[in-house]
Each structure stands twice: as C-alpha cells, then as structure tokens.
Design a protein around this motif. Structure first.
Motif, PDB file in Angstrom:
ATOM      1  N   ILE A 198       0.849  -1.207   0.047  1.00 20.85           N
ATOM      2  CA  ILE A 198      -0.176   0.230  -0.154  1.00 20.85           C
ATOM      3  C   ILE A 198       0.973   1.104  -0.371  1.00 20.85           C
ATOM      4  O   ILE A 198       0.652   1.792  -0.540  1.00 20.85           O
ATOM      5  CB  ILE A 198      -1.299  -0.548   1.530  1.00 20.85           C
ATOM      6  N   LYS A 199       1.871   1.550  -0.050  1.00 21.44           N
ATOM      7  CA  LYS A 199       2.298   2.206   0.640  1.00 21.44           C
ATOM      8  C   LYS A 199       3.437   2.973  -0.748  1.00 21.44           C
ATOM      9  O   LYS A 199       3.286   4.003  -0.762  1.00 21.44           O
ATOM     10  CB  LYS A 199       3.821   2.657   1.881  1.00 21.44           C
ATOM     11  N   LYS A 200       3.914   1.365  -1.292  1.00 19.99           N
ATOM     12  CA  LYS A 200       4.448   2.083  -2.396  1.00 19.99           C
ATOM     13  C   LYS A 200       3.208   2.550  -3.454  1.00 19.99           C
ATOM     14  O   LYS A 200       3.986   2.911  -4.328  1.00 19.99           O
ATOM     15  CB  LYS A 200       5.254   0.484  -3.231  1.00 19.99           C
ATOM     16  N   ILE A 201       2.250   1.579  -3.147  1.00 21.90           N
ATOM     17  CA  ILE A 201       1.362   2.606  -4.558  1.00 21.90           C
ATOM     18  C   ILE A 201       0.845   4.148  -3.847  1.00 21.90           C
ATOM     19  O   ILE A 201       0.628   4.730  -4.899  1.00 21.90           O
ATOM     20  CB  ILE A 201       0.011   1.602  -4.821  1.00 21.90           C
ATOM     21  N   SER A 202       0.225   3.965  -2.749  1.00 24.88           N
ATOM     22  CA  SER A 202       0.538   5.792  -2.706  1.00 24.88           C
ATOM     23  C   SER A 202       1.737   6.601  -2.742  1.00 24.88           C
ATOM     24  O   SER A 202       1.367   7.417  -3.510  1.00 24.88           O
ATOM     25  CB  SER A 202      -0.149   5.637  -1.341  1.00 24.88           C
ATOM     26  N   THR A 203       3.026   6.390  -2.745  1.00 23.06           N
ATOM     27  CA  THR A 203       3.695   6.813  -2.808  1.00 23.06           C
ATOM     28  C   THR A 203       3.816   7.697  -4.490  1.00 23.06           C
ATOM     29  O   THR A 203       4.122   8.240  -5.320  1.00 23.06           O
ATOM     30  CB  THR A 203       5.230   6.403  -3.012  1.00 23.06           C
ATOM     31  N   ALA A 204       4.034   6.208  -5.623  1.00 19.87           N
ATOM     32  CA  ALA A 204       3.646   6.199  -7.159  1.00 19.87           C
ATOM     33  C   ALA A 204       2.224   7.363  -6.802  1.00 19.87           C
ATOM     34  O   ALA A 204       2.035   8.231  -8.156  1.00 19.87           O
ATOM     35  CB  ALA A 204       3.603   4.763  -7.502  1.00 19.87           C
ATOM     36  N   SER A 205       0.993   6.949  -6.828  1.00 16.50           N
ATOM     37  CA  SER A 205       0.206   7.599  -6.645  1.00 16.50           C
ATOM     38  C   SER A 205       0.118   9.433  -6.431  1.00 16.50           C
ATOM     39  O   SER A 205      -0.509  10.009  -7.245  1.00 16.50           O
ATOM     40  CB  SER A 205      -0.770   8.040  -6.175  1.00 16.50           C
ATOM     41  N   SER A 206       1.039   9.665  -5.191  1.00 18.26           N
ATOM     42  CA  SER A 206       1.011  11.020  -5.247  1.00 18.26           C
ATOM     43  C   SER A 206       2.391  11.763  -5.773  1.00 18.26           C
ATOM     44  O   SER A 206       1.884  13.006  -5.973  1.00 18.26           O
ATOM     45  CB  SER A 206       1.794  11.027  -4.299  1.00 18.26           C
ATOM     46  N   TYR A 207       3.068  10.518  -6.149  1.00 19.28           N
ATOM     47  CA  TYR A 207       4.643  11.101  -7.073  1.00 19.28           C
ATOM     48  C   TYR A 207       3.432  11.257  -8.606  1.00 19.28           C
ATOM     49  O   TYR A 207       4.238  12.466  -9.125  1.00 19.28           O
ATOM     50  CB  TYR A 207       5.296   9.932  -7.898  1.00 19.28           C
ATOM     51  N   LYS A 208       2.509  10.732  -9.096  1.00 17.27           N
ATOM     52  CA  LYS A 208       1.673  10.895 -10.548  1.00 17.27           C
ATOM     53  C   LYS A 208       0.937  12.269 -10.247  1.00 17.27           C
ATOM     54  O   LYS A 208       0.859  13.059 -11.305  1.00 17.27           O
ATOM     55  CB  LYS A 208       1.028   9.733 -10.603  1.00 17.27           C
ATOM     56  N   ALA A 209       0.669  12.369  -9.239  1.00 15.00           N
ATOM     57  CA  ALA A 209      -0.884  13.628  -8.766  1.00 15.00           C
ATOM     58  C   ALA A 209       0.603  14.605  -8.786  1.00 15.00           C
ATOM     59  O   ALA A 209       0.032  16.255  -9.216  1.00 15.00           O
ATOM     60  CB  ALA A 209      -1.302  13.676  -7.691  1.00 15.00           C
ATOM     61  N   ALA A 210       1.704  14.503  -8.622  1.00 12.42           N
ATOM     62  CA  ALA A 210       2.108  16.203  -8.418  1.00 12.42           C
ATOM     63  C   ALA A 210       2.631  16.430  -9.499  1.00 12.42           C
ATOM     64  O   ALA A 210       2.864  17.569  -9.947  1.00 12.42           O
ATOM     65  CB  ALA A 210       3.649  15.935  -7.582  1.00 12.42           C
ATOM     66  N   ILE A 211       3.412  15.463 -10.693  1.00 13.18           N
ATOM     67  CA  ILE A 211       3.163  15.198 -12.223  1.00 13.18           C
ATOM     68  C   ILE A 211       2.634  16.419 -12.277  1.00 13.18           C
ATOM     69  O   ILE A 211       1.896  17.226 -13.017  1.00 13.18           O
ATOM     70  CB  ILE A 211       3.347  14.503 -12.475  1.00 13.18           C
ATOM     71  N   ASP A 212       1.052  15.639 -12.563  1.00 11.11           N
ATOM     72  CA  ASP A 212      -0.052  16.323 -13.289  1.00 11.11           C
ATOM     73  C   ASP A 212      -0.269  17.878 -12.797  1.00 11.11           C
ATOM     74  O   ASP A 212      -0.476  18.066 -13.236  1.00 11.11           O
ATOM     75  CB  ASP A 212      -1.195  15.131 -12.910  1.00 11.11           C
ATOM     76  N   ALA A 213      -0.259  17.762 -11.494  1.00 12.76           N
ATOM     77  CA  ALA A 213      -0.537  19.629 -10.875  1.00 12.76           C
ATOM     78  C   ALA A 213       1.037  20.186 -11.644  1.00 12.76           C
ATOM     79  O   ALA A 213       0.541  21.208 -12.096  1.00 12.76           O
ATOM     80  CB  ALA A 213      -0.391  19.446  -9.337  1.00 12.76           C
ATOM     81  N   TYR A 214       1.169  19.976 -11.770  1.00  9.69           N
ATOM     82  CA  TYR A 214       3.005  20.604 -12.325  1.00  9.69           C
ATOM     83  C   TYR A 214       2.823  20.769 -13.542  1.00  9.69           C
ATOM     84  O   TYR A 214       2.374  21.944 -14.052  1.00  9.69           O
ATOM     85  CB  TYR A 214       4.276  20.117 -12.382  1.00  9.69           C
ATOM     86  N   GLU A 215       2.324  20.156 -14.551  1.00 11.00           N
ATOM     87  CA  GLU A 215       2.366  20.034 -15.735  1.00 11.00           C
ATOM     88  C   GLU A 215       1.129  20.939 -16.324  1.00 11.00           C
ATOM     89  O   GLU A 215       0.806  22.170 -16.694  1.00 11.00           O
ATOM     90  CB  GLU A 215       1.933  18.568 -16.272  1.00 11.00           C
ATOM     91  N   LYS A 216      -0.011  21.128 -14.936  1.00  8.35           N
ATOM     92  CA  LYS A 216      -1.284  21.903 -15.712  1.00  8.35           C
ATOM     93  C   LYS A 216      -0.766  23.025 -14.913  1.00  8.35           C
ATOM     94  O   LYS A 216      -1.372  23.737 -15.827  1.00  8.35           O
ATOM     95  CB  LYS A 216      -2.295  21.453 -14.644  1.00  8.35           C
ATOM     96  N   GLU A 217      -0.340  23.349 -14.046  1.00  9.91           N
ATOM     97  CA  GLU A 217       0.076  24.584 -13.691  1.00  9.91           C
ATOM     98  C   GLU A 217       0.933  25.544 -14.970  1.00  9.91           C
ATOM     99  O   GLU A 217       0.657  26.206 -15.101  1.00  9.91           O
ATOM    100  CB  GLU A 217       1.157  24.663 -12.653  1.00  9.91           C
ATOM    101  N   MET A 218       2.063  24.604 -15.831  1.00 12.77           N
ATOM    102  CA  MET A 218       2.785  25.032 -16.621  1.00 12.77           C
ATOM    103  C   MET A 218       2.094  25.420 -18.051  1.00 12.77           C
ATOM    104  O   MET A 218       2.428  26.470 -18.768  1.00 12.77           O
ATOM    105  CB  MET A 218       3.940  24.411 -17.130  1.00 12.77           C
ATOM    106  N   LYS A 219       0.756  24.541 -18.412  1.00 11.24           N
ATOM    107  CA  LYS A 219      -0.180  24.881 -19.066  1.00 11.24           C
ATOM    108  C   LYS A 219      -0.505  26.659 -19.162  1.00 11.24           C
ATOM    109  O   LYS A 219      -0.703  27.198 -20.025  1.00 11.24           O
ATOM    110  CB  LYS A 219      -1.182  23.461 -19.846  1.00 11.24           C
ATOM    111  N   LEU A 220      -0.966  26.662 -17.790  1.00 15.65           N
ATOM    112  CA  LEU A 220      -1.583  27.855 -17.504  1.00 15.65           C
ATOM    113  C   LEU A 220      -0.673  29.200 -17.303  1.00 15.65           C
ATOM    114  O   LEU A 220      -1.537  30.612 -17.547  1.00 15.65           O
ATOM    115  CB  LEU A 220      -2.488  27.535 -15.870  1.00 15.65           C
ATOM    116  N   VAL A 221       0.600  28.959 -17.868  1.00 15.88           N
ATOM    117  CA  VAL A 221       1.529  30.742 -17.473  1.00 15.88           C
ATOM    118  C   VAL A 221       2.239  30.708 -18.834  1.00 15.88           C
ATOM    119  O   VAL A 221       1.958  29.974 -20.289  1.00 15.88           O
ATOM    120  CB  VAL A 221       2.656  29.534 -16.717  1.00 15.88           C
TER     121      VAL A 221
END
Length: 62
Positions: free
Chosen positions: A39-62
């Motif tokens: 569960i820890k491994k899956i949640s870490t991967a999920s958090s990492y993906k969410a952070a990357i997605d948020a970063y990419e979304k933010e960069m599209k707006l700039v």
C-alpha cells in the motif's frame, strides 16, 4: 502509515463465519506487514503522479 486487518479475533471470527480455516496471529502480522509495504508503494507512486500532473497543469496556464 500503519495498515491493519483488525484484531486477530475479529479476523478469525470473520473467517469462521465463512467456514474458512483460522489464521495464526503470527501469520496475520506477517500479512499485515506485506500489505502495508504494498500500500505504501502504491500510494507513493500515486502521489508522485498527482504532483507531476499538477505541475504540468500549472505550466499550461503560464
């Protein structure tokens, strides 16, 4: 994060209801440890993906 199946008595009562062989407390603890690691491994991967997605979304707006 600590993952728990519940008290051993609770788990074994559930297994009894299903007419399944009971599990020793020692084995339940081993299963909890493996499940917690997975569960820890899956949640870490999920958090990492969410952070990357948020970063990419933010960069599209700039």
């Amino acid at each position: 994060m600590k993952v728990s199946l519940g008290r051993p008595v609770k788990v074994n009562n559930f297994l009894t209801t299903l007419n399944i062989t009971l599990i020793a407390n020692r084995n339940l603890k081993k299963m909890e440890a493996r499940a917690g690691a997975a569960i820890k491994k899956i949640s870490t991967a999920s958090s990492y993906k969410a952070a990357i997605d948020a970063y990419e979304k933010e960069m599209k707006l700039v």
